[in-house]
Scaffold this active site. Structure first.
Site, PDB file in Angstrom:
ATOM      1  N   SER A 121       0.823  -1.220   0.000  1.00 49.68           N
ATOM      2  CA  SER A 121       0.000   0.000   0.000  1.00 49.68           C
ATOM      3  C   SER A 121       0.848   1.257   0.000  1.00 49.68           C
ATOM      4  O   SER A 121       0.322   2.347  -0.176  1.00 49.68           O
ATOM      5  CB  SER A 121      -0.847   0.043   1.274  1.00 49.68           C
ATOM      6  OG  SER A 121      -1.696  -1.051   1.350  1.00 49.68           O
ATOM      7  N   HIS A 142      -1.299  -2.608  -7.034  1.00 54.48           N
ATOM      8  CA  HIS A 142      -1.992  -2.298  -5.780  1.00 54.48           C
ATOM      9  C   HIS A 142      -3.505  -2.420  -5.960  1.00 54.48           C
ATOM     10  O   HIS A 142      -4.157  -1.523  -6.497  1.00 54.48           O
ATOM     11  CB  HIS A 142      -1.598  -0.878  -5.334  1.00 54.48           C
ATOM     12  CG  HIS A 142      -2.195  -0.483  -4.031  1.00 54.48           C
ATOM     13  ND1 HIS A 142      -2.628   0.789  -3.754  1.00 54.48           N
ATOM     14  CD2 HIS A 142      -2.460  -1.211  -2.909  1.00 54.48           C
ATOM     15  CE1 HIS A 142      -3.120   0.840  -2.530  1.00 54.48           C
ATOM     16  NE2 HIS A 142      -3.031  -0.351  -2.002  1.00 54.48           N
ATOM     17  N   GLU A 154      -4.011   0.211  -8.869  1.00 55.62           N
ATOM     18  CA  GLU A 154      -2.937   1.172  -9.124  1.00 55.62           C
ATOM     19  C   GLU A 154      -1.730   0.403  -9.615  1.00 55.62           C
ATOM     20  O   GLU A 154      -1.360  -0.607  -8.997  1.00 55.62           O
ATOM     21  CB  GLU A 154      -2.537   1.892  -7.834  1.00 55.62           C
ATOM     22  CG  GLU A 154      -3.371   3.075  -7.468  1.00 55.62           C
ATOM     23  CD  GLU A 154      -2.835   3.751  -6.215  1.00 55.62           C
ATOM     24  OE1 GLU A 154      -2.230   4.825  -6.334  1.00 55.62           O
ATOM     25  OE2 GLU A 154      -3.019   3.202  -5.116  1.00 55.62           O
ATOM     26  N   ASN A 192      -3.738   6.037  -1.377  1.00 53.30           N
ATOM     27  CA  ASN A 192      -3.445   6.094   0.062  1.00 53.30           C
ATOM     28  C   ASN A 192      -2.742   7.382   0.487  1.00 53.30           C
ATOM     29  O   ASN A 192      -2.795   7.757   1.651  1.00 53.30           O
ATOM     30  CB  ASN A 192      -2.632   4.873   0.495  1.00 53.30           C
ATOM     31  CG  ASN A 192      -3.515   3.648   0.560  1.00 53.30           C
ATOM     32  OD1 ASN A 192      -4.726   3.770   0.741  1.00 53.30           O
ATOM     33  ND2 ASN A 192      -2.943   2.470   0.408  1.00 53.30           N
TER      34      ASN A 192
END
Ligand code: NAD
Length: 293
Positions: A121, A142, A154, A192
């Site tokens: 992450s 991701h 991602e 994130n």
């Protein structure tokens, strides 16, 4: 040419690992899932069966397709069983030391043409790739949680990631029914970098007594139309994962605005990690989640 990837290995059978295994198997790929213990694997397989059954019950998936997906997933605790994999996706605990150890164990068993992806992450893809024997074939992939429902993946290139690797992984993401978005290799990437400081700020507002868990979640749901309040979402993600991402942002960008809230640290120290441990900002032991503050 995602057809080049037929066999996929997944390291980690937790929330993300089992979800990735499920979407890969449903898309027709042969999957081997590895974790530390048979118990962790069993938990992952049960979660896959439960998620698929829910889809069958809701008439969104045919029973034979669900059965075929389950039959395509094998489990193991032995790295040697990953030797025929075209791609291994690392989806273990968000801890750089653990990920580096896994990469060290996976590389020697893989064929020279195999690809390696990480579902981290937040951790640098360049740094993780440099710890492998194939930085050119190493990439960030991701997925979002829960993997079967969330459309986004991602994709992150490390400095050494080859264009061919990126193209293949992008095609694979599309084959899995996902929409890939490119993010550069900066701490916590795109989603994130934006989401986790918001969740951390919610913990600060609780810590400073601006509002209760219930008030903050209700305010964010009704006031900004977020489908989940920040504490519901943090508990769902896992407070250990949230803290680990904030630590990577704080260290990686050297900016005090990313300082993890001490209350978040305390919850993680207590082992109150959210839904997965039955307690976080909510207590999940009863029929309805109850705020703990
Ligand atoms: P989790 O705690 O649910 O699962 C982690 C799994 O890794 C466990 O089953 C554990 O036994 C296993 N594991 C730990 N050390 C291992 C080792 N050395 N070898 C093999 N297996 C090992 O965590 P998660 O939420 O599934 O997160 C996994 C990864 O996915 C992390 O990198 C996390 O940052 C990332 N991620 C999480 C979310 C989320 O919302 N939780 C979303 C996107 C990405």
């Amino acid at each position: 040419m995602a057809k080049d990837i037929q066999n996929i290995g997944i390291v980690g059978a937790g929330q993300m690992g089992h979800g990735i295994a499920l979407v890969c198997a449903l898309a027709g790929f042969d999957v081997t899932m590895l974790d530390l213990t048979p118990e962790a694997l069993d938990k992952g397989v049960k979660a896959i069966q439960r998620d698929l059954q829910r889809e069958v019950d809701k008439k969104r998936l045919a029973q034979d397709k669900a059965d075929a997906a389950v039959s395509r997933i094998k489990t193991t605790t032995a790295y040697a069983d990953l030797k025929d994999r075209d791609l291994v996706i690392e989806a273990a605990t968000e801890d750089e030391k653990i990920k580096k150890e896994i990469i060290k164990k996976v590389c020697p068993v893989l064929g020279p043409d195999a690809y390696l992806a990480t579902n981290t992450s937040s951790i640098s893809i360049t740094r993780l790739g440099a710890g492998s024997d194939r930085p050119g074939k190493f990439v960030g992939m991701h997925f979002m949680n829960p993997v079967p429902r969330m459309e986004l993946v991602e994709l992150i290139r490390g400095i050494a990631t080859e264009e061919e690797t990126y193209r293949l992984i992008r095609e694979l993401a599309v084959k899995l029914g996902k929409t890939p978005v490119n993010a550069e290799d900066f701490p916590a990437f795109l989603v994130n970098r934006i989401l986790l400081p918001m969740l951390n700020e919610a913990v600060y507002t609780l810590y400073e007594g601006v509002g209760s868990v219930e008030a903050i979640d209700t305010a964010m749901k009704l006031g900004t139309h977020h489908p989940m309040g920040p504490f519901e979402l943090a508990d769902f993600i896992g407070l250990d994962v949230c803290l680990a991402v904030m630590q990577v942002l704080h260290e990686g960008l050297s900016d005090s605005k990313y300082r993890p809230c001490p209350l978040l640290v305390k919850y993680v120290e207590a082992g109150w990690l959210g839904r997965k441990t039955g307690r976080g900002f909510y207590d999940y032991s009863g029929p309805k989640p109850v705020p703990t503050r």
